[in-house]
Design an enzyme around this catalytic site. Structure first.
Site, PDB file in Angstrom:
ATOM      1  CE1 TYR A 141      -4.398  -1.173   0.851  1.00 13.45           C
ATOM      2  CE2 TYR A 141      -3.188  -2.909   1.937  1.00 13.45           C
ATOM      3  CZ  TYR A 141      -4.329  -2.582   1.290  1.00 13.45           C
ATOM      4  OH  TYR A 141      -5.419  -3.419   1.039  1.00 13.45           O
ATOM      5  CE1 TYR A 173       0.498  -5.001   3.885  1.00 10.11           C
ATOM      6  CE2 TYR A 173      -1.429  -5.598   5.131  1.00 10.11           C
ATOM      7  CZ  TYR A 173      -0.370  -4.889   4.857  1.00 10.11           C
ATOM      8  OH  TYR A 173      -0.218  -4.096   5.855  1.00 10.11           O
ATOM      9  NE  ARG A 217      -7.516  -9.497   5.088  1.00  9.50           N
ATOM     10  CZ  ARG A 217      -8.434  -8.587   4.664  1.00  9.50           C
ATOM     11  NH1 ARG A 217      -8.226  -7.299   4.491  1.00  9.50           N
ATOM     12  NH2 ARG A 217      -9.444  -9.159   4.086  1.00  9.50           N
ATOM     13  CG  HIS A 232      -8.333  -6.860   0.254  1.00  7.52           C
ATOM     14  ND1 HIS A 232      -6.979  -7.337   0.654  1.00  7.52           N
ATOM     15  CD2 HIS A 232      -8.272  -5.743   0.911  1.00  7.52           C
ATOM     16  CE1 HIS A 232      -6.723  -6.612   1.374  1.00  7.52           C
ATOM     17  NE2 HIS A 232      -7.646  -5.415   1.413  1.00  7.52           N
ATOM     18  CG  HIS A 252      -9.892  -1.621   1.364  1.00  8.85           C
ATOM     19  ND1 HIS A 252     -10.331  -2.221   2.848  1.00  8.85           N
ATOM     20  CD2 HIS A 252      -8.723  -2.000   1.125  1.00  8.85           C
ATOM     21  CE1 HIS A 252      -9.302  -2.684   3.237  1.00  8.85           C
ATOM     22  NE2 HIS A 252      -8.365  -2.735   2.277  1.00  8.85           N
TER      23      HIS A 252
END
Lengths: 251, 204
Positions: free
Chosen positions: A117, A156, A166, A169, A171
């Site tokens: 990120y 991640y 994770r 995905h 959001h």
């Protein structure tokens, strides 16, 4: 903000269907550790939607820039593009009555192809992509349709269990027409084996609710030699009819 | 068997996660050049009607530690009690007031801040007047579904006393968790997620 995209439609003034809070995740889900100290312990106070909650902001296309729905180029240097599997994400925003929700603002954010990120507090070793920011937004059309272009995010690792990852995905944040419809959720990708291991996914009890957050690969919507496509429909709360409460507004 | 109702289920909520700023306030997250301004940053302009106020506060976890990764949205009526929404049927709200704001909590001290106006009174379903209030929505890492609450004003004692929502609170000692004390033109509203001082959250 005041130039509503839905001005030709009959305004809706009913209260919303009650939220099914057994279908949604509970607040206290100790296997997702951060929820332990961030979950209310007292019962919620029920309030049948008053004007303060059945109204809500509606956003006009004037807020959108040309590249807001193209994460491959909206942060890239001129002539360059983000690295990673190129995909289109498309679908509809519906309400619980199955009606398309027009004029709904969708905002989305994600990691890059390596699961990194672009955020000050993030220290994962996978590198940033200098041409990828990770944010986008769009507004649904008259029938509730939306689409955007991005790269498929990578999985991640995160400090929850000693080896938790994770699933890939994206959001999503959604506005409907009433503030009580406000929703944030996550989209997962068909076939990802990490989905069923993830403590955040498992905050949801019902497998059907998890399936509802899993986007299907749609080979009929791909662009050959360019991008694959994933279809992801989302459902916002339905609105009660005001049939007998107020015939003038009845639907 | 009976006819199916053919209703869909709402998409299940998931946490906004620690990097919610990337999507909702990218400039705050130092992702420049994508949006000219973060949405919800300014609610008023110099023509907005009503009394200018500032709201500051924090969101605290079960140990009393402020959340430095929460995001707050507020929604409120204008100075005359009208909402800037297509579902507002009672008249046209002040076009110079959005009614909606968004603010992340500070990454160092956990504080949020809104520059807005004091809202007018909005009727309840049965016609009784609600006291002036602002609807809050809180999301963060560790919060699985956004939390709704309301802020009422500490200097509106009489209106608060007749408010139909506050009147419903069975445990009267908890009413104070929704009332923000005033100092000058600033109201302080701390939101306690858990524990003894836990804020009242609503299922609306």
């Amino acid at each position: 903000m005041s130039d509503s995209q839905i001005s030709n439609r009959k305004p809706e003034t009913g209260a919303f269907f009650q939220r099914d809070r057994e279908w949604h995740p509970q607040a206290y889900t100790p296997w997702y550790k951060t929820s332990v100290l961030r979950s209310p312990q007292k019962a919620l106070l029920s309030l049948d939607g008053s004007l303060s909650e059945i109204t809500g902001p509606v956003f006009g296309h004037n807020i959108l820039g040309e590249l807001d729905n193209d994460l491959i180029t909206n942060f890239a240097k001129p002539g360059e593009m983000a690295i990673g599997p190129r995909i289109i994400v498309y679908g509809r925003v519906l309400d619980e009555r199955g009606k398309g929700v027009p004029g709904a603002l969708l905002e989305f954010w994600q990691a890059n192809a390596g699961g990194r990120y672009r955020h000050r507090k993030e220290g994962y070793v996978a590198p940033l992509d200098p041409n990828f920011g990770g944010c986008g937004r769009t507004i649904t059309d008259e029938d509730g349709n939306y689409s955007f272009r991005t790269i498929q995010p990578g999985p991640y690792p995160w400090p929850n269990g000693v080896n938790d990852w994770r699933p890939a995905h994206i959001h999503f944040s959604l506005f409907g027409h009433g503030f009580a419809q406000r929703l944030i959720t996550q989209m997962y990708f068909e076939g990802d084996p990490l989905i069923w291991k993830c403590p955040i996914v498992k905050t949801i009890n019902d497998k059907a609710a998890i399936d509802g957050l899993t986007a299907a690969l749609d080979m009929n919507a791909t662009i050959p030699m360019d991008s694959r496509a994933y279809k992801f429909d989302m459902v916002l709360r339905g609105r009660r009819s005001t049939l007998f409460e107020n015939r003038m507004d009845g639907n | 068997m009976v006819q199916p109702l053919n209703q869909l289920k709402e998409s299940a909520s998931q946490t906004a996660g620690p990097y919610v700023h990337i999507g909702l306030t990218p400039n705050f997250a130092e992702i420049g050049g994508v949006y000219s301004e973060d949405l919800g940053t300014s609610m008023v302009n110099d023509k907005t009607k009503g009394e200018r106020i500032t709201i500051v506060g924090r969101v605290l976890d079960g140990t009393g530690t402020p959340l430095r990764d929460a995001l707050i949205e507020i929604w409120q009526a204008d100075a005359d009690g009208l909402h800037n929404s297509p579902s507002e049927m009672r008249g046209s709200a002040d076009a110079n007031f959005t009614g909606w704001g968004r603010c992340p909590t500070d990454m160092d001290n956990g504080e949020f801040r809104f520059e807005t106006i004091k809202p007018g009174r909005v009727p309840f379903k049965d016609g009784r007047k609600q006291a002036p209030h602002i609807t809050f929505w809180v999301v963060a890492r560790g919060i699985n579904i956004g939390l709704h609450t309301r802020m009422y004003f500490g200097d509106e004692e009489k209106a608060n006393g007749e408010d139909p929502v506050l009147a419903r609170v069975e445990h009267r000692v908890r009413v104070a968790t929704l009332i923000a004390p005033r100092e000058g033109s600033t109201y302080r509203f701390d939101i306690h997620l858990q524990g003894e001082k836990e804020t009242i959250f609503f299922d609306i």
